[in-house]
Design a protein around this motif. Structure first.
Motif, PDB file in Angstrom:
ATOM      1  N   ILE A 183       0.860  -1.182   0.000  1.00  0.00           N
ATOM      2  CA  ILE A 183       0.000   0.000   0.000  1.00  0.00           C
ATOM      3  C   ILE A 183       0.901   1.238   0.000  1.00  0.00           C
ATOM      4  CG2 ILE A 183      -1.774   1.301   1.247  1.00  0.00           C
ATOM      5  CD1 ILE A 183      -2.782  -1.406   0.231  1.00  0.00           C
ATOM      6  N   LEU A 184       0.712   2.099  -1.005  1.00  0.00           N
ATOM      7  CA  LEU A 184       1.491   3.334  -1.092  1.00  0.00           C
ATOM      8  C   LEU A 184       0.666   4.507  -0.577  1.00  0.00           C
ATOM      9  CD1 LEU A 184       3.170   3.153  -4.632  1.00  0.00           C
ATOM     10  CD2 LEU A 184       4.085   2.393  -2.424  1.00  0.00           C
ATOM     11  N   ASN A 185       1.281   5.318   0.270  1.00  0.00           N
ATOM     12  CA  ASN A 185       0.668   6.531   0.789  1.00  0.00           C
ATOM     13  C   ASN A 185       1.222   7.698  -0.030  1.00  0.00           C
ATOM     14  OD1 ASN A 185       0.036   8.878   2.155  1.00  0.00           O
ATOM     15  ND2 ASN A 185       0.531   8.072   4.177  1.00  0.00           N
ATOM     16  N   LEU A 186       0.386   8.270  -0.867  1.00  0.00           N
ATOM     17  CA  LEU A 186       0.814   9.335  -1.788  1.00  0.00           C
ATOM     18  C   LEU A 186       0.574  10.737  -1.236  1.00  0.00           C
ATOM     19  CD1 LEU A 186      -0.658   7.680  -4.988  1.00  0.00           C
ATOM     20  CD2 LEU A 186       1.749   7.736  -4.326  1.00  0.00           C
TER      21      LEU A 186
ATOM     22  N   MET B 193       3.145  13.158  -2.161  1.00  0.00           N
ATOM     23  CA  MET B 193       3.502  13.135  -3.571  1.00  0.00           C
ATOM     24  C   MET B 193       2.595  14.078  -4.360  1.00  0.00           C
ATOM     25  SD  MET B 193       5.967  10.943  -4.319  1.00  0.00           S
ATOM     26  CE  MET B 193       6.918  11.190  -2.838  1.00  0.00           C
ATOM     27  N   PRO B 194       3.122  14.714  -5.400  1.00  0.00           N
ATOM     28  CA  PRO B 194       2.313  15.623  -6.209  1.00  0.00           C
ATOM     29  C   PRO B 194       1.527  14.889  -7.292  1.00  0.00           C
ATOM     30  CG  PRO B 194       4.577  15.717  -6.934  1.00  0.00           C
ATOM     31  CD  PRO B 194       4.533  14.762  -5.765  1.00  0.00           C
ATOM     32  N   VAL B 195       1.084  13.688  -6.981  1.00  0.00           N
ATOM     33  CA  VAL B 195       0.306  12.885  -7.923  1.00  0.00           C
ATOM     34  C   VAL B 195      -0.755  12.132  -7.123  1.00  0.00           C
ATOM     35  CG1 VAL B 195       1.919  10.917  -7.827  1.00  0.00           C
ATOM     36  CG2 VAL B 195       0.500  11.223  -9.838  1.00  0.00           C
ATOM     37  N   SER B 196      -1.974  12.068  -7.661  1.00  0.00           N
ATOM     38  CA  SER B 196      -3.037  11.340  -6.968  1.00  0.00           C
ATOM     39  C   SER B 196      -2.932   9.852  -7.289  1.00  0.00           C
ATOM     40  CB  SER B 196      -4.405  11.858  -7.408  1.00  0.00           C
ATOM     41  OG  SER B 196      -4.676  11.441  -8.739  1.00  0.00           O
ATOM     42  N   ALA B 197      -3.643   9.060  -6.533  1.00  0.00           N
ATOM     43  CA  ALA B 197      -3.660   7.615  -6.790  1.00  0.00           C
ATOM     44  C   ALA B 197      -4.215   7.332  -8.187  1.00  0.00           C
ATOM     45  CB  ALA B 197      -4.476   6.901  -5.721  1.00  0.00           C
ATOM     46  N   ASN B 198      -5.285   8.030  -8.565  1.00  0.00           N
ATOM     47  CA  ASN B 198      -5.862   7.814  -9.899  1.00  0.00           C
ATOM     48  C   ASN B 198      -4.884   8.190 -11.010  1.00  0.00           C
ATOM     49  OD1 ASN B 198      -8.312   6.750  -9.056  1.00  0.00           O
ATOM     50  ND2 ASN B 198      -9.305   8.743  -8.960  1.00  0.00           N
ATOM     51  N   GLU B 199      -4.143   9.285 -10.809  1.00  0.00           N
ATOM     52  CA  GLU B 199      -3.133   9.682 -11.805  1.00  0.00           C
ATOM     53  C   GLU B 199      -2.034   8.625 -11.910  1.00  0.00           C
ATOM     54  OE1 GLU B 199      -3.205  14.552 -11.601  1.00  0.00           O
ATOM     55  OE2 GLU B 199      -2.267  13.455  -9.949  1.00  0.00           O
ATOM     56  N   LEU B 200      -1.608   8.099 -10.758  1.00  0.00           N
ATOM     57  CA  LEU B 200      -0.564   7.073 -10.760  1.00  0.00           C
ATOM     58  C   LEU B 200      -1.055   5.816 -11.474  1.00  0.00           C
ATOM     59  CD1 LEU B 200       2.303   6.325  -9.843  1.00  0.00           C
ATOM     60  CD2 LEU B 200       1.315   5.491  -7.712  1.00  0.00           C
TER      61      LEU B 200
ATOM     62  N   GLN C 238       1.923  -0.628 -19.016  1.00  0.00           N
ATOM     63  CA  GLN C 238       1.511  -2.001 -18.723  1.00  0.00           C
ATOM     64  C   GLN C 238       1.776  -2.428 -17.273  1.00  0.00           C
ATOM     65  OE1 GLN C 238       2.993  -1.438 -22.056  1.00  0.00           O
ATOM     66  NE2 GLN C 238       0.820  -1.172 -22.404  1.00  0.00           N
ATOM     67  N   VAL C 239       1.802  -1.472 -16.355  1.00  0.00           N
ATOM     68  CA  VAL C 239       1.919  -1.779 -14.929  1.00  0.00           C
ATOM     69  C   VAL C 239       0.551  -1.509 -14.317  1.00  0.00           C
ATOM     70  CG1 VAL C 239       3.025  -1.164 -12.741  1.00  0.00           C
ATOM     71  CG2 VAL C 239       4.384  -1.231 -14.854  1.00  0.00           C
ATOM     72  N   LEU C 240      -0.082  -2.571 -13.830  1.00  0.00           N
ATOM     73  CA  LEU C 240      -1.441  -2.464 -13.310  1.00  0.00           C
ATOM     74  C   LEU C 240      -1.433  -2.342 -11.793  1.00  0.00           C
ATOM     75  CD1 LEU C 240      -3.147  -5.178 -15.541  1.00  0.00           C
ATOM     76  CD2 LEU C 240      -2.911  -2.725 -15.981  1.00  0.00           C
ATOM     77  N   ILE C 241      -1.954  -1.226 -11.305  1.00  0.00           N
ATOM     78  CA  ILE C 241      -2.107  -1.002  -9.872  1.00  0.00           C
ATOM     79  C   ILE C 241      -3.526  -0.489  -9.654  1.00  0.00           C
ATOM     80  CG2 ILE C 241       0.359  -0.532  -9.574  1.00  0.00           C
ATOM     81  CD1 ILE C 241      -0.321   2.438  -9.368  1.00  0.00           C
ATOM     82  N   SER C 242      -3.930  -0.348  -8.415  1.00  0.00           N
ATOM     83  CA  SER C 242      -5.282   0.159  -8.176  1.00  0.00           C
ATOM     84  C   SER C 242      -5.259   1.282  -7.150  1.00  0.00           C
ATOM     85  CB  SER C 242      -6.214  -0.972  -7.734  1.00  0.00           C
ATOM     86  OG  SER C 242      -5.673  -1.677  -6.641  1.00  0.00           O
ATOM     87  N   ALA C 243      -6.239   2.160  -7.260  1.00  0.00           N
ATOM     88  CA  ALA C 243      -6.416   3.256  -6.310  1.00  0.00           C
ATOM     89  C   ALA C 243      -7.415   2.818  -5.258  1.00  0.00           C
ATOM     90  CB  ALA C 243      -6.909   4.499  -7.042  1.00  0.00           C
TER      91      ALA C 243
ATOM     92  N   LEU D 230      -0.504  -2.094  -4.714  1.00  0.00           N
ATOM     93  CA  LEU D 230       0.266  -2.927  -5.627  1.00  0.00           C
ATOM     94  C   LEU D 230       0.155  -4.363  -5.123  1.00  0.00           C
ATOM     95  CD1 LEU D 230       3.610  -0.870  -5.405  1.00  0.00           C
ATOM     96  CD2 LEU D 230       1.579  -0.291  -6.717  1.00  0.00           C
ATOM     97  N   VAL D 231      -0.035  -5.297  -6.031  1.00  0.00           N
ATOM     98  CA  VAL D 231      -0.149  -6.702  -5.644  1.00  0.00           C
ATOM     99  C   VAL D 231       0.758  -7.536  -6.539  1.00  0.00           C
ATOM    100  CG1 VAL D 231      -1.716  -8.664  -5.356  1.00  0.00           C
ATOM    101  CG2 VAL D 231      -2.565  -6.348  -4.982  1.00  0.00           C
ATOM    102  N   THR D 232       1.574  -8.390  -5.927  1.00  0.00           N
ATOM    103  CA  THR D 232       2.402  -9.314  -6.703  1.00  0.00           C
ATOM    104  C   THR D 232       1.654 -10.636  -6.825  1.00  0.00           C
ATOM    105  OG1 THR D 232       3.595  -9.994  -4.702  1.00  0.00           O
ATOM    106  CG2 THR D 232       4.589  -8.239  -6.017  1.00  0.00           C
ATOM    107  N   HIS D 233       1.877 -11.334  -7.940  1.00  0.00           N
ATOM    108  CA  HIS D 233       1.195 -12.602  -8.210  1.00  0.00           C
ATOM    109  C   HIS D 233       2.206 -13.662  -8.609  1.00  0.00           C
ATOM    110  CE1 HIS D 233      -2.911 -11.020  -8.162  1.00  0.00           C
ATOM    111  NE2 HIS D 233      -2.451  -9.962  -8.792  1.00  0.00           N
TER     112      HIS D 233
END
Length: 95
Positions: free
Chosen positions: A32-35, A38-45, A53-58, A66-69
């Motif tokens: 879990i990243l705490n933004l 940071m000058p970027v929102s979770a949705n922007e990230l 092609q890096v899939l993360i979720s807000a 971020l989840v590893t599989h």
């Protein structure tokens, strides 16, 4: 293992900014990243990462997950870490 990859991903983000995550608190395949600082929102990230092609979720305005599989190996996790750190670095420089 997924847990080791998650911790490595967390460490890359921590190395950029300790406010993002505490790697020692990552004890599963989820980071879990705490933004907040940071000058970027979770949705922007999420949007910027998906273009690479890096899939993360807000999970909220300043929280990204971020989840590893099992089907994602070391090389892919290293790539994801590079992309995330690059996006965050560019956001910091731009602000």
């Amino acid at each position: 293992s997924d847990h080791a990859r998650a911790r490595k991903l967390a460490q890359s983000c921590f190395d950029l900014s300790p406010s993002l995550v505490k790697p020692e608190e990552v004890d599963s395949n989820i980071v879990i990243l705490n933004l907040t600082k940071m000058p970027v929102s979770a949705n922007e990230l999420v949007e910027l990462a998906s273009k690479e092609q890096v899939l993360i979720s807000a999970l909220g305005p300043v929280t990204a997950r971020l989840v590893t599989h099992l089907d994602v190996g070391d090389a892919e996790c290293d790539y994801a870490a590079e992309i995330l750190v690059d996006i965050l670095k560019r956001a910091l420089v731009a602000k």
